[in-house]
Design an enzyme around this catalytic site. Structure first.
Site, PDB file in Angstrom:
ATOM      1  N   LYS A   9       0.841  -1.203   0.000  1.00  0.00           N
ATOM      2  CA  LYS A   9       0.000   0.000   0.000  1.00  0.00           C
ATOM      3  C   LYS A   9       0.880   1.258   0.000  1.00  0.00           C
ATOM      4  O   LYS A   9       2.107   1.171   0.211  1.00  0.00           O
ATOM      5  CB  LYS A   9      -0.911  -0.047   1.228  1.00  0.00           C
ATOM      6  CG  LYS A   9      -1.900  -1.219   1.197  1.00  0.00           C
ATOM      7  CD  LYS A   9      -2.844  -1.124   2.381  1.00  0.00           C
ATOM      8  CE  LYS A   9      -3.821  -2.265   2.396  1.00  0.00           C
ATOM      9  NZ  LYS A   9      -4.828  -2.116   3.484  1.00  0.00           N
ATOM     10  N   TYR A  49     -12.156  -2.551  -3.610  1.00  0.00           N
ATOM     11  CA  TYR A  49     -12.695  -2.613  -2.248  1.00  0.00           C
ATOM     12  C   TYR A  49     -14.227  -2.649  -2.231  1.00  0.00           C
ATOM     13  O   TYR A  49     -14.837  -2.265  -1.229  1.00  0.00           O
ATOM     14  CB  TYR A  49     -12.183  -1.423  -1.438  1.00  0.00           C
ATOM     15  CG  TYR A  49     -10.775  -1.609  -0.894  1.00  0.00           C
ATOM     16  CD1 TYR A  49     -10.427  -2.764  -0.188  1.00  0.00           C
ATOM     17  CD2 TYR A  49      -9.803  -0.625  -1.047  1.00  0.00           C
ATOM     18  CE1 TYR A  49      -9.144  -2.942   0.321  1.00  0.00           C
ATOM     19  CE2 TYR A  49      -8.518  -0.798  -0.536  1.00  0.00           C
ATOM     20  CZ  TYR A  49      -8.200  -1.956   0.145  1.00  0.00           C
ATOM     21  OH  TYR A  49      -6.940  -2.137   0.665  1.00  0.00           O
ATOM     22  N   ASN A 112      -1.928  -0.273   6.984  1.00  0.00           N
ATOM     23  CA  ASN A 112      -1.402  -1.587   7.404  1.00  0.00           C
ATOM     24  C   ASN A 112      -0.496  -2.236   6.341  1.00  0.00           C
ATOM     25  O   ASN A 112      -0.411  -3.454   6.243  1.00  0.00           O
ATOM     26  CB  ASN A 112      -2.540  -2.503   7.844  1.00  0.00           C
ATOM     27  CG  ASN A 112      -3.527  -2.797   6.739  1.00  0.00           C
ATOM     28  OD1 ASN A 112      -3.435  -2.240   5.653  1.00  0.00           O
ATOM     29  ND2 ASN A 112      -4.461  -3.687   7.000  1.00  0.00           N
ATOM     30  N   GLU A 126      -9.272  -9.969  -7.982  1.00  0.00           N
ATOM     31  CA  GLU A 126      -8.320  -8.873  -7.760  1.00  0.00           C
ATOM     32  C   GLU A 126      -7.198  -8.902  -8.797  1.00  0.00           C
ATOM     33  O   GLU A 126      -6.779  -7.855  -9.293  1.00  0.00           O
ATOM     34  CB  GLU A 126      -7.786  -8.940  -6.329  1.00  0.00           C
ATOM     35  CG  GLU A 126      -8.898  -8.629  -5.316  1.00  0.00           C
ATOM     36  CD  GLU A 126      -8.539  -8.897  -3.864  1.00  0.00           C
ATOM     37  OE1 GLU A 126      -7.391  -9.329  -3.586  1.00  0.00           O
ATOM     38  OE2 GLU A 126      -9.406  -8.681  -3.003  1.00  0.00           O
TER      39      GLU A 126
HETATM   40  P1  CMP Z   1      -7.168  -4.662   3.649  1.00  0.00           P
HETATM   41  O1  CMP Z   1      -6.735  -6.056   3.926  1.00  0.00           O
HETATM   42  O2  CMP Z   1      -6.554  -3.931   2.526  1.00  0.00           O
HETATM   43  O3  CMP Z   1      -8.754  -4.666   3.442  1.00  0.00           O
HETATM   44  C1  CMP Z   1      -9.603  -3.616   3.802  1.00  0.00           C
HETATM   45  C2  CMP Z   1      -8.880  -2.561   4.577  1.00  0.00           C
HETATM   46  O4  CMP Z   1      -9.702  -1.682   5.308  1.00  0.00           O
HETATM   47  C3  CMP Z   1      -8.014  -3.202   5.634  1.00  0.00           C
HETATM   48  O5  CMP Z   1      -6.924  -3.810   5.008  1.00  0.00           O
HETATM   49  C4  CMP Z   1      -7.694  -2.023   6.538  1.00  0.00           C
HETATM   50  O6  CMP Z   1      -6.543  -1.314   6.135  1.00  0.00           O
HETATM   51  C5  CMP Z   1      -8.906  -1.125   6.336  1.00  0.00           C
HETATM   52  N1  CMP Z   1      -9.729  -1.039   7.534  1.00  0.00           N
HETATM   53  C6  CMP Z   1     -10.331  -2.049   8.175  1.00  0.00           C
HETATM   54  N2  CMP Z   1     -11.031  -1.557   9.225  1.00  0.00           N
HETATM   55  C7  CMP Z   1     -10.860  -0.215   9.221  1.00  0.00           C
HETATM   56  C8  CMP Z   1     -11.329   0.858  10.037  1.00  0.00           C
HETATM   57  N3  CMP Z   1     -12.133   0.613  11.086  1.00  0.00           N
HETATM   58  N4  CMP Z   1     -10.939   2.101   9.733  1.00  0.00           N
HETATM   59  C9  CMP Z   1     -10.145   2.342   8.664  1.00  0.00           C
HETATM   60  N5  CMP Z   1      -9.665   1.368   7.845  1.00  0.00           N
HETATM   61  C10 CMP Z   1     -10.017   0.108   8.127  1.00  0.00           C
END
Ligand code: CMP
Length: 143
Positions: A9, A49, A112, A126
């Site tokens: 990311k 997403y 993350n 994806e």
């Molecule tokens: P990812 O695995 O990319 O899939 C969806 C993403 O949403 C997840 O990683 C997190 O980075 C993000 N995410 C999940 N929960 C939250 C939240 N409560 N607030 C902001 N981002 C979130």
């Protein structure tokens, strides 16, 4: 052979973690079959997403993933979908075990470091969002 979609990311790209992350999957024994550094559009981000479209953080998620370049990858190997998820660690880096990518490199849920497909259906979907078929290579793994 099983395939998955992984994406460093914008926070991971900014923090120069691409090499370290690629090295982990290479050393594990998986095969890189496609990769590109790209700036994704809001449309591509929303498609990627789509399952989170109703979540309150959807807007923030799309803004973040389009805030800078990402490094999109397709990997293949036995059990790569589940094993890559183990290597990434829990979604929330504060809960991710040390030794995992998020456990070692992240502290915030919304930054993350890496995304990875969670099922064969997601992987196929994806990969097709980010790669044309001719952008994926096929080569024999010699080792
Ligand atoms: P990812 O695995 O990319 O899939 C969806 C993403 O949403 C997840 O990683 C997190 O980075 C993000 N995410 C999940 N929960 C939250 C939240 N409560 N607030 C902001 N981002 C979130």
């Amino acid at each position: 052979m099983e395939k998955t979609f992984l994406m460093v990311k914008p926070d991971g790209v900014q923090r120069a973690l691409i090499g370290d992350i690629v090295a982990r999957f290479e050393k594990k024994g998986y095969q890189l079959i496609g990769a590109k550094l790209m700036q994704i559009s809001k449309e591509t981000a929303s498609l990627h997403y789509a399952e989170h479209a109703e979540r309150p953080f959807f807007g923030e998620l799309v803004d973040f993933i389009t805030s800078g370049p990402v490094f999109a990858m397709a990997w293949q190997g036995e059990g790569v979908i589940a094993t890559a998820r183990q290597m990434m660690g829990k979604t929330n880096p504060r809960e991710a075990a040390p030794g995992t990518i998020r456990g070692d490199f992240g502290v915030a849920l919304n930054k993350n470091v890496i995304h990875g497909s969670d099922s064969p259906e997601s992987a196929e979907r994806e990969i097709s969002i980010f790669f044309k078929e001719e952008e994926l290579v096929s080569y024999t793994k010699l080792l």
